[in-house]
Write an enzyme that holds these catalytic residues in place. Structure first.
Site, PDB file in Angstrom:
ATOM      1  N   ASP A   1      29.868  36.583  34.024  1.00 17.16           N
ATOM      2  CA  ASP A   1      29.165  37.714  33.413  1.00 17.16           C
ATOM      3  C   ASP A   1      30.052  38.931  33.665  1.00 17.16           C
ATOM      4  O   ASP A   1      30.912  38.934  34.554  1.00 17.16           O
ATOM      5  CB  ASP A   1      27.760  37.901  34.001  1.00 17.16           C
ATOM      6  CG  ASP A   1      26.893  38.762  33.075  1.00 17.16           C
ATOM      7  OD1 ASP A   1      27.453  39.446  32.188  1.00 17.16           O
ATOM      8  OD2 ASP A   1      25.652  38.758  33.232  1.00 17.16           O
TER       9      ASP A   1
HETATM   10  C1  BGC Z   1      25.138  40.947  30.478  1.00 13.36           C
HETATM   11  C2  BGC Z   1      25.523  39.771  29.606  1.00 13.36           C
HETATM   12  C3  BGC Z   1      26.328  40.250  28.437  1.00 13.36           C
HETATM   13  C4  BGC Z   1      27.542  41.007  28.956  1.00 13.36           C
HETATM   14  C5  BGC Z   1      28.419  41.557  27.853  1.00 13.36           C
HETATM   15  C6  BGC Z   1      26.332  41.792  30.861  1.00 13.36           C
HETATM   16  O1  BGC Z   1      25.935  42.953  31.511  1.00 13.36           O
HETATM   17  O2  BGC Z   1      24.472  40.497  31.632  1.00 13.36           O
HETATM   18  O3  BGC Z   1      24.376  39.111  29.162  1.00 13.36           O
HETATM   19  O4  BGC Z   1      26.697  39.180  27.633  1.00 13.36           O
HETATM   20  O5  BGC Z   1      27.105  42.113  29.745  1.00 13.36           O
HETATM   21  O6  BGC Z   1      27.760  42.579  27.176  1.00 13.36           O
END
Ligand code: BGC
Length: 821
Positions: free
Chosen positions: A250
């Site tokens: 993530d």
């Molecule tokens: C989120 C993800 C997301 C990523 C990119 C993160 O903060 O938890 O779900 O895909 O950001 O935007």
């Protein structure tokens, strides 16, 4: 920078003209150590790292599960809502209520089409985390409190996207069930619960749909960051489940990059500005990391990059109106008719109606955060009424922003309601309530909405409530005093049109709740263990999540799991269960439409286990089917159950175990509306297995509902280890993983905290959700400073900041020197 097409062509020529036939091992042998390490992280916020010298392309990834959020820029923080316009489909919490796998595939297919049009080759979704607690801020992005349903819906979505040659990212793996301190909190879960509740949906999807990527979550699980969790990423995901594609972090989830490579984390996102790449190189050079481990990741990344490139296309001919129609269909099929006294709905178009509530004009159709879509069109309920020349009276009732009660608006609404024969009131959770980055603090509707409805029910007894919001709210203040309740959840850009079609009976509601609506928040056992911190969150309720708890504890609820009404009625009959030659059990039954309208019914199959030494839930969902029936029509349904449907996870054998005995098969219109019952005898799948018995060491689990506060020693008996507890962090012990809020235990930390809060305030002027910016700014751990500032704060500066927070001398010079780099 994107690799130029000439180099790509050269490489393709060299590889026989087809990127699919790239000899990855040969390519790997041509790469320097530095090039290999560089591929293990992004080059920007959304792009992976190309290696131009060898024509290795990069991949553009974009959120997210309910539509495409392609940022216009690939780099930098995306605070301005700068994404390209696309179709906003209903959020996952909404579509889960459809229990409709073909609908999920259709949505996946539509999103893949939009991804192709914008040269995105991997869509970052779906999220299949379990809704452990109704207050988790991101529940709107998840499907259900039940792993079986979550797994089926997530798998169907992935099937729809990937069968259109676009990749997906199954997220957030795993046990990211709250936003509070999500970047560092340790989710403490006993092995059986982890397997049965929190891993099960991921397992099903990985095994059936082989997602192109799996995104590891921010949090730790049982002591280890998921980004380096050898046990879960390596032993379980890769070795046990056989997953061979990409594991991506993530955004900002990486703690120790070298441990991550060893655990099989291929790709760190976003760019780390070279910091972790260098660490990988050093670790290989000094023997801490074997080049073989690194090569495994790089080989997977090469395949990922070339296959994505092969599928990249620029299909500009996308027809957004067609996707709008899919979004509308999804909203219709996902809405849940919670109550309909004396067939109060549908409304006749000739009836004079009074519409109250600003949400009828400013429809709430999606949540906030990385899943936030910039829709190309939105249609409210009032716009749809106008478009259909419906005569109606309207009053705001409350302000759309803020929670403060405006008595003038309520008085106006009451005046409008006084002489009206039919009132439709739109209330629900507004934008500020649900977002990535923070949890709700209570389960109530905004005060202004509650005050309004309380006044309205006093003066008029023909009220329909149209609810919106992505997670449960307490309804006890008005539920029994209104005639009907239609829940639209977060219905996507066509939510207003869908509500119109359902309210006026052009469509028949068929959605059923994918989560329980308790009477009050405190009725949920998890309310005792949420939120927790600063170090860990203990999943003391074990397997008793959602209806597994409410039904086992025999708690009254407002609306049970699986509940949803229709404008027609269904009769269930003729249940039979039989063992099949392949070892599965076939359950058949009939459903008849006994009403006067065509409708769809979702029948649910629950399994109740025989008495055992190990505690079990009252019943568990193990199958479902959705049938469309014309008036008077009857259809035979069949649901097949494999061994897993009768198993629990036995920690003594580290595997799934079916105990011998008689299992009850329940067919229900909801978890509390069981229509048919039969039994089936199962053989013990492992007669030598010792069934764990916690009745002596953890008796609370055998009296769930009576004993909901599980003491430390009982949870430790189940967990098998000592708990780390939740002592506040102190100056001197802070690490790079502590958040801005946590480092505020020292004078310098307080200054950082104040700066971040002020910065968030400035930025919030330009964001859709100021609270999210504020919360994110103080929840961010120091380890993310470098990547989230695009490298402006160097690693050395961050280490200096940490030393200063810990009161260590020399921190100041380190910080300053870091700036000069
Ligand atoms: C989120 C993800 C997301 C990523 C990119 C993160 O903060 O938890 O779900 O895909 O950001 O935007």
């Amino acid at each position: 920078m994107r690799p130029d097409s000439e180099k790509m062509e050269e490489l393709q020529k060299f590889n026989g003209g087809k990127s699919m036939s790239v000899d990855y091992s040969f390519l790997l042998s041509q790469m320097t150590l530095e090039e290999k390490a560089s591929m293990c992280s992004g080059s920007t916020f959304w792009l992976t790292q190309p290696v131009e010298r060898l024509g290795i392309p990069c991949v553009w990834v974009s959120d997210g599960p309910n539509g495409l959020r392609k940022e216009k820029r690939s780099a930098g923080l995306n605070l301005m809502g700068t994404s390209e316009t696309s179709t906003c489909f209903p959020s996952s919490a909404t579509t889960a209520n459809s229990w409709d796998v073909s609908l999920m595939k259709e949505i996946g297919h539509a999103i893949a089409g939009e991804a192709k049009a914008l040269s995105v080759t991997t869509v970052l979704g779906p999220g299949v985390n379990i809704k452990r607690n109704p207050l988790c801020g991101r529940n709107f992005e998840y499907f259900s409190e039940d792993p079986f349903l979550s797994g089926r819906m997530g798998a169907a979505f992935i099937n729809g996207v990937q069968s259109s040659s676009i990749g997906t990212s199954l997220k957030h793996f795993c046990a990211n069930n709250e936003e509070h301190l999500r970047m560092s909190i340790d989710s403490v879960i006993d092995e059986r619960t982890l397997r049965e509740i929190y891993l099960s949906a991921f397992e099903y999807i990985v095994k059936t749909e082989n997602p192109e990527t799996v995104m590891c979550s921010y949090n730790r699980v049982n002591g280890e960051y998921m980004s380096e969790n050898k046990r879960i990423l390596g032993d379980i995901l890769r070795d046990e489940w056989g997953y061979e594609n990409i594991i991506v972090s993530d955004w900002g989830a990486v703690n120790d990059r070298v441990l991550g490579i060893k655990a099989g984390l291929d790709l760190e996102m976003p760019a780390n500005n070279g910091v972790n790449d260098k660490k990988i190189v050093e670790a290989v050079k000094n023997g801490e990391l074997s080049e073989e481990d690194l090569d495994k990741c790089v080989l997977r990344l090469l395949k990922f990059a070339f296959e994505a490139k092969e599928h990249e296309c620029h299909n500009k001919a996308i027809n957004l109106s067609v996707n709008h129609a899919v979004a509308k269909k999804a909203a219709v099929k996902s809405a849940v008719l919670l109550k309909n006294e004396n067939c109060n709905l549908p409304v006749d178009e000739k009836e004079k109606i009074t519409v109250i509530g600003a949400l009828a004009k400013y429809v709430r159709y999606q949540g906030a955060g990385s899943a936030h879509i910039n829709p190309f069109r939105t249609v409210s309920f009032c716009q749809t009424l106008d478009g259909n020349n419906i005569d109606y009276t309207y009053a705001d009732g409350y302000k759309i922003k803020g929670t403060g009660v405006d008595y003038t608006l309520i008085d106006e609404a009451c005046k409008a309601a006084q002489n009206s024969s039919r009132i439709i009131v739109f209330i629900g959770l507004t934008d500020a309530y649900e977002s990535e980055g923070y949890d709700r603090t209570h389960m109530k509707l905004p005060e202004s909405h509650i005050e309004l409805i309380k006044r309205l029910v006093e003066i008029n007894d023909n009220i329909t409530v149209v609810l919106s919001g992505g997670s449960p709210v307490e309804l006890y203040e008005f539920k029994d005093k209104v005639k009907s309740i239609l829940h639209m959840y977060l219905g996507g850009q066509a939510a207003g049109e869908a509500a119109y079609d359902l309210i006026f009976g052009k469509e028949n509601p068929c959605g059923k709740l994918a989560e329980t609506y308790p009477l009050k928040y405190e009725d949920n056992i998890v309310s005792n263990y949420f939120p927790m911190g600063p170090r860990s969150v203990e999943y003391r309720e074990s397997i008793f999540v959602g209806y597994r708890y409410y039904d086992s504890a025999k708690k009254d609820v407002a609306f049970p799991f699986g509940h949803g009404l229709s404008y027609t009625q269904f009769e269930y009959s003729d249940i039979k269960a039989a063992h099949k030659k392949d070892g599965s059990v076939s359950v058949t039954f009939k459903i008849k439409n006994t009403g006067s309208r065509c409708g769809e019914e979702i029948a649910q199959l629950y399994v109740k286990a025989p008495a055992s030494k190990i505690f079990k839930a009252e019943k568990e969902l193990k199958g479902f089917t959705k049938v469309k029936l014309e008036p008077g029509e009857e259809k035979k349904c069949e649901i097949n159950l494999d061994n897993r449907a009768f198993s629990y996870y036995n920690v003594n054998i580290s595997g799934w175990h079916v105990e011998g005995g008689e299992y009850t098969i329940l067919i229900g219109a909801s978890s509390r509306d069981i229509r048919l019952k039969t039994a089936v005898r199962m053989k013990d799948s492992n007669p030598d297995a010792v069934v764990p018995d916690y009745s002596g060491t953890a008796p609370s689990y055998y009296k769930i509902g009576e004993c909901d506060i599980v003491p430390d020693n009982e949870f430790e008996a189940l967990y098998g280890k000592k708990l780390i507890g939740n002592e506040p962090y102190k100056k001197g012990e802070l690490t790079i993983n502590n958040s801005v809020e946590q480092v505020a235990v020292s004078g310098f930390g307080k200054a950082i905290y104040a700066i971040m809060k002020y910065g968030a305030k400035l930025v919030s002027v330009t964001t859709e959700n100021p609270e999210m910016s504020a919360r994110s700014a103080i929840d961010i751990p120091l380890r993310s400073f470098n990547s989230f500032t695009g490298g402006f704060l160097s690693q050395q500066t961050v280490e200096g900041i940490l030393d200063l927070c810990n009161g260590k001398s020399g921190g100041f010079m380190k910080m300053i020197k870091g700036f000069r780099k």
